[in-house]
Scaffold this motif. Structure first.
Motif, PDB file in Angstrom:
ATOM      1  N   ILE A 156       0.856  -1.180   0.000  1.00  0.00           N
ATOM      2  CA  ILE A 156       0.000   0.000   0.000  1.00  0.00           C
ATOM      3  C   ILE A 156       0.896   1.234   0.000  1.00  0.00           C
ATOM      4  CG2 ILE A 156      -1.747   1.296   1.276  1.00  0.00           C
ATOM      5  CD1 ILE A 156      -2.625  -1.451   2.442  1.00  0.00           C
ATOM      6  N   VAL A 157       0.551   2.205  -0.848  1.00  0.00           N
ATOM      7  CA  VAL A 157       1.323   3.432  -0.985  1.00  0.00           C
ATOM      8  C   VAL A 157       0.447   4.594  -0.519  1.00  0.00           C
ATOM      9  CG1 VAL A 157       2.607   4.925  -2.559  1.00  0.00           C
ATOM     10  CG2 VAL A 157       2.538   2.445  -2.963  1.00  0.00           C
ATOM     11  N   LYS A 158       0.908   5.328   0.503  1.00  0.00           N
ATOM     12  CA  LYS A 158       0.104   6.418   1.066  1.00  0.00           C
ATOM     13  C   LYS A 158       0.915   7.714   1.069  1.00  0.00           C
ATOM     14  CE  LYS A 158      -2.836   7.729   4.927  1.00  0.00           C
ATOM     15  NZ  LYS A 158      -2.274   9.076   5.133  1.00  0.00           N
ATOM     16  N   SER A 159       0.391   8.711   0.355  1.00  0.00           N
ATOM     17  CA  SER A 159       1.038  10.022   0.305  1.00  0.00           C
ATOM     18  C   SER A 159       0.555  10.893   1.452  1.00  0.00           C
ATOM     19  CB  SER A 159       0.741  10.717  -1.031  1.00  0.00           C
ATOM     20  OG  SER A 159       1.227   9.964  -2.122  1.00  0.00           O
ATOM     21  N   ASP A 160       1.470  11.657   2.034  1.00  0.00           N
ATOM     22  CA  ASP A 160       1.143  12.610   3.094  1.00  0.00           C
ATOM     23  C   ASP A 160       1.690  13.969   2.673  1.00  0.00           C
ATOM     24  OD1 ASP A 160       0.868  14.173   5.326  1.00  0.00           O
ATOM     25  OD2 ASP A 160       1.629  12.695   6.740  1.00  0.00           O
ATOM     26  N   GLU A 161       0.793  14.827   2.157  1.00  0.00           N
ATOM     27  CA  GLU A 161       1.245  16.104   1.623  1.00  0.00           C
ATOM     28  C   GLU A 161       1.422  17.156   2.709  1.00  0.00           C
ATOM     29  OE1 GLU A 161       0.106  17.074  -2.505  1.00  0.00           O
ATOM     30  OE2 GLU A 161      -1.576  15.705  -2.153  1.00  0.00           O
ATOM     31  N   ASP A 162       1.064  16.838   3.954  1.00  0.00           N
ATOM     32  CA  ASP A 162       1.337  17.769   5.047  1.00  0.00           C
ATOM     33  C   ASP A 162       2.827  17.837   5.356  1.00  0.00           C
ATOM     34  OD1 ASP A 162      -1.292  18.509   5.376  1.00  0.00           O
ATOM     35  OD2 ASP A 162      -1.696  16.964   6.878  1.00  0.00           O
ATOM     36  N   ASN A 163       3.521  16.716   5.187  1.00  0.00           N
ATOM     37  CA  ASN A 163       4.967  16.744   5.450  1.00  0.00           C
ATOM     38  C   ASN A 163       5.788  16.185   4.299  1.00  0.00           C
ATOM     39  OD1 ASN A 163       4.565  14.002   5.682  1.00  0.00           O
ATOM     40  ND2 ASN A 163       4.782  13.961   7.914  1.00  0.00           N
ATOM     41  N   ASP A 164       5.195  16.187   3.097  1.00  0.00           N
ATOM     42  CA  ASP A 164       5.922  15.838   1.869  1.00  0.00           C
ATOM     43  C   ASP A 164       6.586  14.470   1.972  1.00  0.00           C
ATOM     44  OD1 ASP A 164       5.169  18.310   0.951  1.00  0.00           O
ATOM     45  OD2 ASP A 164       7.055  19.276   1.463  1.00  0.00           O
ATOM     46  N   SER A 165       5.786  13.468   2.244  1.00  0.00           N
ATOM     47  CA  SER A 165       6.328  12.115   2.375  1.00  0.00           C
ATOM     48  C   SER A 165       5.385  11.097   1.759  1.00  0.00           C
ATOM     49  CB  SER A 165       6.564  11.768   3.853  1.00  0.00           C
ATOM     50  OG  SER A 165       5.318  11.667   4.538  1.00  0.00           O
ATOM     51  N   VAL A 166       5.932   9.940   1.445  1.00  0.00           N
ATOM     52  CA  VAL A 166       5.166   8.805   0.937  1.00  0.00           C
ATOM     53  C   VAL A 166       5.564   7.592   1.763  1.00  0.00           C
ATOM     54  CG1 VAL A 166       4.706   7.302  -1.032  1.00  0.00           C
ATOM     55  CG2 VAL A 166       5.059   9.755  -1.394  1.00  0.00           C
ATOM     56  N   THR A 167       4.578   6.886   2.298  1.00  0.00           N
ATOM     57  CA  THR A 167       4.834   5.714   3.135  1.00  0.00           C
ATOM     58  C   THR A 167       4.412   4.453   2.403  1.00  0.00           C
ATOM     59  OG1 THR A 167       4.503   7.007   5.159  1.00  0.00           O
ATOM     60  CG2 THR A 167       4.344   4.616   5.357  1.00  0.00           C
ATOM     61  N   LEU A 168       5.267   3.452   2.430  1.00  0.00           N
ATOM     62  CA  LEU A 168       4.981   2.143   1.841  1.00  0.00           C
ATOM     63  C   LEU A 168       4.779   1.140   2.956  1.00  0.00           C
ATOM     64  CD1 LEU A 168       7.903   2.065  -0.794  1.00  0.00           C
ATOM     65  CD2 LEU A 168       5.740   3.333  -0.892  1.00  0.00           C
ATOM     66  N   ILE A 169       3.661   0.422   2.917  1.00  0.00           N
ATOM     67  CA  ILE A 169       3.351  -0.591   3.926  1.00  0.00           C
ATOM     68  C   ILE A 169       3.100  -1.904   3.194  1.00  0.00           C
ATOM     69  CG2 ILE A 169       1.926  -1.190   5.921  1.00  0.00           C
ATOM     70  CD1 ILE A 169       1.441   2.239   4.482  1.00  0.00           C
ATOM     71  N   ALA A 170       3.861  -2.933   3.519  1.00  0.00           N
ATOM     72  CA  ALA A 170       3.770  -4.193   2.790  1.00  0.00           C
ATOM     73  C   ALA A 170       3.476  -5.342   3.735  1.00  0.00           C
ATOM     74  CB  ALA A 170       5.077  -4.466   2.036  1.00  0.00           C
ATOM     75  N   ASN A 171       2.981  -6.453   3.164  1.00  0.00           N
ATOM     76  CA  ASN A 171       2.724  -7.645   3.961  1.00  0.00           C
ATOM     77  C   ASN A 171       3.838  -8.688   3.805  1.00  0.00           C
ATOM     78  OD1 ASN A 171       2.236  -8.535   1.384  1.00  0.00           O
ATOM     79  ND2 ASN A 171       0.250  -9.469   1.830  1.00  0.00           N
ATOM     80  N   ARG A 172       4.904  -8.285   3.165  1.00  0.00           N
ATOM     81  CA  ARG A 172       6.123  -9.089   3.059  1.00  0.00           C
ATOM     82  C   ARG A 172       7.311  -8.173   3.302  1.00  0.00           C
ATOM     83  NH1 ARG A 172       2.642 -12.516   1.819  1.00  0.00           N
ATOM     84  NH2 ARG A 172       2.865 -14.239   0.350  1.00  0.00           N
ATOM     85  N   ASP A 173       8.450  -8.723   3.625  1.00  0.00           N
ATOM     86  CA  ASP A 173       9.650  -7.909   3.771  1.00  0.00           C
ATOM     87  C   ASP A 173      10.010  -7.296   2.422  1.00  0.00           C
ATOM     88  OD1 ASP A 173       9.605  -8.785   6.342  1.00  0.00           O
ATOM     89  OD2 ASP A 173      11.472  -9.941   6.247  1.00  0.00           O
ATOM     90  N   ILE A 174      10.392  -6.024   2.443  1.00  0.00           N
ATOM     91  CA  ILE A 174      10.611  -5.238   1.233  1.00  0.00           C
ATOM     92  C   ILE A 174      12.084  -5.247   0.837  1.00  0.00           C
ATOM     93  CG2 ILE A 174      10.430  -2.918   0.235  1.00  0.00           C
ATOM     94  CD1 ILE A 174       8.200  -2.353   2.295  1.00  0.00           C
ATOM     95  N   ASP A 175      12.332  -5.424  -0.455  1.00  0.00           N
ATOM     96  CA  ASP A 175      13.670  -5.248  -1.004  1.00  0.00           C
ATOM     97  C   ASP A 175      13.879  -3.753  -1.230  1.00  0.00           C
ATOM     98  OD1 ASP A 175      16.105  -5.360  -2.315  1.00  0.00           O
ATOM     99  OD2 ASP A 175      15.220  -5.918  -4.236  1.00  0.00           O
ATOM    100  N   GLN A 176      14.654  -3.114  -0.367  1.00  0.00           N
ATOM    101  CA  GLN A 176      14.823  -1.662  -0.424  1.00  0.00           C
ATOM    102  C   GLN A 176      15.446  -1.219  -1.743  1.00  0.00           C
ATOM    103  OE1 GLN A 176      17.083   0.003   2.801  1.00  0.00           O
ATOM    104  NE2 GLN A 176      16.885   2.100   2.077  1.00  0.00           N
ATOM    105  N   GLN A 177      16.347  -2.003  -2.301  1.00  0.00           N
ATOM    106  CA  GLN A 177      17.001  -1.614  -3.538  1.00  0.00           C
ATOM    107  C   GLN A 177      15.995  -1.513  -4.692  1.00  0.00           C
ATOM    108  OE1 GLN A 177      19.916  -0.443  -3.890  1.00  0.00           O
ATOM    109  NE2 GLN A 177      19.968  -0.270  -6.124  1.00  0.00           N
TER     110      GLN A 177
END
Length: 558
Positions: A156-177
């Motif tokens: 799930i990708v959630k944008s927060d324009e109050d502090n100019d950020s985007v948060t990614l929430i996954a149900n598996r461990d994420i490959d950061q690269q």
């Protein structure tokens, strides 16, 4: 069915988050020191009960394996801090029931915020002593709340324009690269400055949660990127879903502004004109007989006739009608629509989307010439002003529309059943585009799986179907590569006029914005957040852009 329940849970979660966000974004200030020691757990825990923020039962864990995993996560929790005020997440009460005692904790689920902690657990303090807090992982929060049904890799990708950020929430461990590669390959910036770049940081909060910050965005700058192609740590691709229902992550900076902007083919903004309350934009013929003017319908019911080449604007709103009753209202909030013949000494209007008038703007005279017994979807005056084409509902305010042609005295000249069609559910009243190509021929939309039109001779009937020229394959592939999507819904694609190289294509993509594709330099430039309006005679592009997330509807036949 599992996916259905995921979506229901997300909608519920969005409502909670919206309510929480109204409290403001917390600033970490006056922090209490991190908690000392581990979480005090009762012996022989058999049940873990989760209560919602109102004290109602959310769920109870009695399965021994799940209870053990939750307890193990709590044993591994790291000491955290208590801010003043604390950031706003989703609040729960947690009751651990052992064989001889119970312990109650508070939970602050921060996974869908930009916080540097995913889940906070607080010890209930009754003696007035300092509160203690511990940090837990996204995986622990998912197991506790069971809001993430394990249907495969999901992000799930959630944008927060109050502090100019985007948060990614996954149900598996994420490959950061893989996340970094997707941002680098798809990042686009629209700015007053050409070739603007955006600095960003990627923070791996825990194995299943990433926060991307854009700390130095300039005023009115907009950034977009796509996470399709991000992978789990074992190489499986995530199904990527955007919290706002779009198909791309967007952050807008600065004071809220909405309107039209003119850009050259380098992406440089040449000029802007604000239209903060615009709802609907419709192209209309100018006195030379070409669609060079725009009608702009606004939230306050005003209507402007705008000449984008010259920048001239005129308020043409009729504020008083012989009968002020508004029987029908479109989904856009527009209840009266206008249309000009080539000679602008008069115009037609469908007031209340029911009664057609001829209006003389010089003295304000209004003559009712036709009353429809069904909702009107669209009108267009013939170039010579002798006829007006009216699209009206066929039945049940559905997708089909009949084409009725009347003369300037209101006499019905011809009727063509179900001439126009735009795919939508019954009960939704949309405004349809319609135009005359000459004094005999009318063009109406036929929009289903394909963007098509139909031509009617108002005397002889149906002539032919037409179809917009598709985006060339090389331009389409370039756009798909940049946006990270193969199944793009292209609303409009306009080649640059008189472009012998076939180099530049302006494209509006549903749920994303408008882009310029340069097939020679192999470049895709973000033009604006919304509708693509037109190319100007000087080779500039006019697009809708908003730093407030506001959109307008463009209803041209093309």
């Amino acid at each position: 069915m599992k996916m259905k329940y995921i979506l229901i849970a997300l909608v519920f979660l969005a409502a909670i988050l919206q309510a929480c966000s109204e409290q403001g974004t917390a600033v970490v200030d006056n922090e209490a020191p991190p908690a000392a020691g581990g979480i005090p757990l009762p012996a022989d825990v058999r049940t873990i009960t989760v209560l919602n923020q109102n004290g109602g039962s959310h769920l109870a864990h009695t399965d021994a394996a799940i209870v053990e995993r939750l307890l193990q996560g709590m044993k591994e929790a790291k000491p955290s801090y208590v801010s003043d005020p604390e950031q706003s997440g989703i609040r729960y009460k947690l009751i651990l029931s052992g064989s001889e005692e119970k312990r109650t904790f508070s939970i602050n689920d921060l996974r869908y915020t930009s916080a540097d902690v995913s889940v906070k657990l607080y010890e209930e303090v009754s003696d007035g002593g300092p509160a203690k807090a511990w940090a837990l992982t996204s995986a622990w929060g998912q197991l506790l709340t069971q809001l993430s049904v394990d249907d495969g890799p999901d992000m799930i990708v959630k944008s927060d324009e109050d502090n100019d950020s985007v948060t990614l929430i996954a149900n598996r461990d994420i490959d950061q690269q893989s996340v970094r590669l997707r941002i680098e390959s798809s990042l686009m910036v629209t700015s007053d400055e050409p070739d603007a770049a955006a600095e960003y940081t990627v923070s791996m909060v825990d194995a299943r949660r990433v926060v991307i910050h854009f700390p130095n965005l300039a005023q009115k700058e907009v950034v977009q990127f796509n996470l399709k192609g991000a992978k789990t740590d074992d190489g499986q691709p995530f199904v990527t879903r955007y919290f706002d229902g779009s198909n791309i992550a967007t952050i807008r900076q600065g004071v809220a502004w909405s309107g039209l902007r003119w850009l050259d083919t380098t992406g440089a903004v040449m000029r802007e004109h604000g239209f903060d309350s615009a709802l609907l934009i419709e192209p209309v013929r100018d006195e030379e007989g070409s669609e060079q003017e725009l009608l702009i319908y606004n939230e306050d019911k005003s209507v402007y006739r705008f000449q984008p080449e010259q920048g001239e604007i005129e308020d043409i709103t009729i504020r008083e009608w012989p009968n002020d009753q508004v029987k029908y209202m479109s989904e856009y909030g527009v209840s009266t629509i206008y249309s000009y013949p080539d000679k602008h000494d008069r115009f037609f209007a469908a007031q209340g989307l029911q009664t057609v008038y001829i209006v003389d703007p010089r003295d304000g005279t209004k003559q009712s010439i036709y009353q429809s017994d069904r909702p009107i979807y669209g009108i267009a005056a013939s170039p010579d002003g002798k006829h007006v084409a009216v699209l009206m509902d066929t039945e049940h305010i559905g997708p089909d529309a009949d084409l009725v042609v009347i003369d300037a005295k209101g006499k019905v000249v011809s009727t063509f059943a179900k001439a126009a069609y735009i795919n939508h559910s019954e009960g939704f009243h949309f405004i349809y585009p319609v135009r005359w190509t000459d004094n005999r021929t009318i063009e109406v939309p036929r929009v289903g799986a394909d963007m098509e039109t139909a031509l009617y001779d108002y005397k002889k009937g149906f002539k032919s179907n037409g179809k917009s020229a598709p985006l060339p394959e090389d331009a389409l592939k370039l756009l798909q590569s940049k946006l990270g999507e193969q199944d793009l819904f292209i609303v409009r694609a306009l080649p640059k006029p008189n472009d012998e190289e076939g180099r530049h294509y302006a494209v509006n993509v549903a749920g994303a914005g408008s882009y310029l594709v340069d097939t020679v330099d192999q470049k895709v430039t973000l033009l604006g957040s919304g509708a693509l309006i037109k190319w100007t005679s000087s080779g500039q592009l006019i697009v809708w852009h908003s730093t407030a997330g506001k959109s307008v509807v463009y209803i041209g036949v093309d």
